[in-house]
Scaffold this active site. Sequence first.
Site, short mmCIF file in Angstrom:
data_model
loop_
_atom_site.label_atom_id
_atom_site.label_comp_id
_atom_site.label_asym_id
_atom_site.label_seq_id
_atom_site.Cartn_x
_atom_site.Cartn_y
_atom_site.Cartn_z
N ASP A 261 0.85 -1.18 0.00
CA ASP A 261 0.00 0.00 0.00
C ASP A 261 0.89 1.23 0.00
O ASP A 261 2.10 1.13 0.19
CB ASP A 261 -0.98 0.00 1.17
CG ASP A 261 -0.32 0.05 2.54
OD1 ASP A 261 0.87 -0.28 2.64
OD2 ASP A 261 -1.02 0.39 3.51
N TYR B 116 3.00 4.69 0.77
CA TYR B 116 3.68 5.24 1.94
C TYR B 116 2.68 6.07 2.73
O TYR B 116 1.87 6.81 2.15
CB TYR B 116 4.85 6.14 1.52
CG TYR B 116 5.96 5.43 0.78
CD1 TYR B 116 6.65 4.39 1.37
CD2 TYR B 116 6.32 5.83 -0.50
CE1 TYR B 116 7.70 3.75 0.70
CE2 TYR B 116 7.36 5.20 -1.19
CZ TYR B 116 8.03 4.16 -0.59
OH TYR B 116 9.05 3.54 -1.25
N PHE C 131 6.17 2.71 -4.50
CA PHE C 131 7.56 2.90 -4.09
C PHE C 131 8.14 4.27 -4.45
O PHE C 131 9.24 4.60 -4.02
CB PHE C 131 8.48 1.80 -4.66
CG PHE C 131 8.10 0.42 -4.22
CD1 PHE C 131 8.35 0.01 -2.91
CD2 PHE C 131 7.45 -0.46 -5.07
CE1 PHE C 131 7.99 -1.25 -2.48
CE2 PHE C 131 7.09 -1.73 -4.65
CZ PHE C 131 7.35 -2.12 -3.35
N HIS D 154 9.82 -8.63 0.25
CA HIS D 154 9.60 -7.20 0.09
C HIS D 154 10.90 -6.45 0.41
O HIS D 154 11.70 -6.90 1.23
CB HIS D 154 8.49 -6.76 1.05
CG HIS D 154 7.95 -5.40 0.79
ND1 HIS D 154 8.52 -4.26 1.32
CD2 HIS D 154 6.88 -4.99 0.06
CE1 HIS D 154 7.83 -3.21 0.91
NE2 HIS D 154 6.83 -3.61 0.15
#
Length: 221
Positions: A59, A61, A72, A180
């Site tokens: 999801d 930031y 990202f 991740h």
Amino acid sequence: MGWKEFLDEEKKQEYYKKLKEAIDKEYATYRCFPEYSKIFHALSKTKMENVKVVILGQDPYHEYGQAHGLAFSVLCPVLPPSLQNIYREMADDLQMPVQQDGNLDYLAEQGVLLLNTLLSVREGQAFSHRNLGWEILTDHIIQKLNELPQPIVFILWGSAAQSKKVFLNNSNHYIIQSAHPSPLSAYRGFFGSKPFSRTNAFLQSKGIPPIRWIKAQKPDI
């Protein structure tokens, strides 16, 4: 069909009507990210027919001034740890120095769809917009991409992204999955996974121009 037509069809469905109602209420009540007008920035920057790579995150930031609708990517000078780790792996993988500013629009413009499984978040609360309906929409986006004839690389980082793998059964496509890039999991298989060189090797094997992963630096004046 493009993303506009795709979304127009989704908006007719009951789940989407409930999703929009919930998201509108969240944005009216709390500070949420990205800006409301940027929720679909990933789709607006990368046309469906131009998608060559999908990088799937979790999801957005959830701190102020970071998320702007691309997974990202940030517009602020202080890079989040996940993005720092992405750049570190990029430099190691491609054996080139990386000095980036955090804005990944240049990748989106090359056909890299930077998508999260959830497209919004409440400030300071990761996964706060879970179970509102975003998961259904992004399931449908992945299913639509799976149907496309052009070869696509799907880069699945983390368990939330990897949950979408069930929708990927088109033999034209290529799947790269790993932990991740967050500090909690980057050492469990993200570092050393070489997603950038592997992606380009696949694209080139299909006669498709590779992605220019490292943004060219402006020359000093």
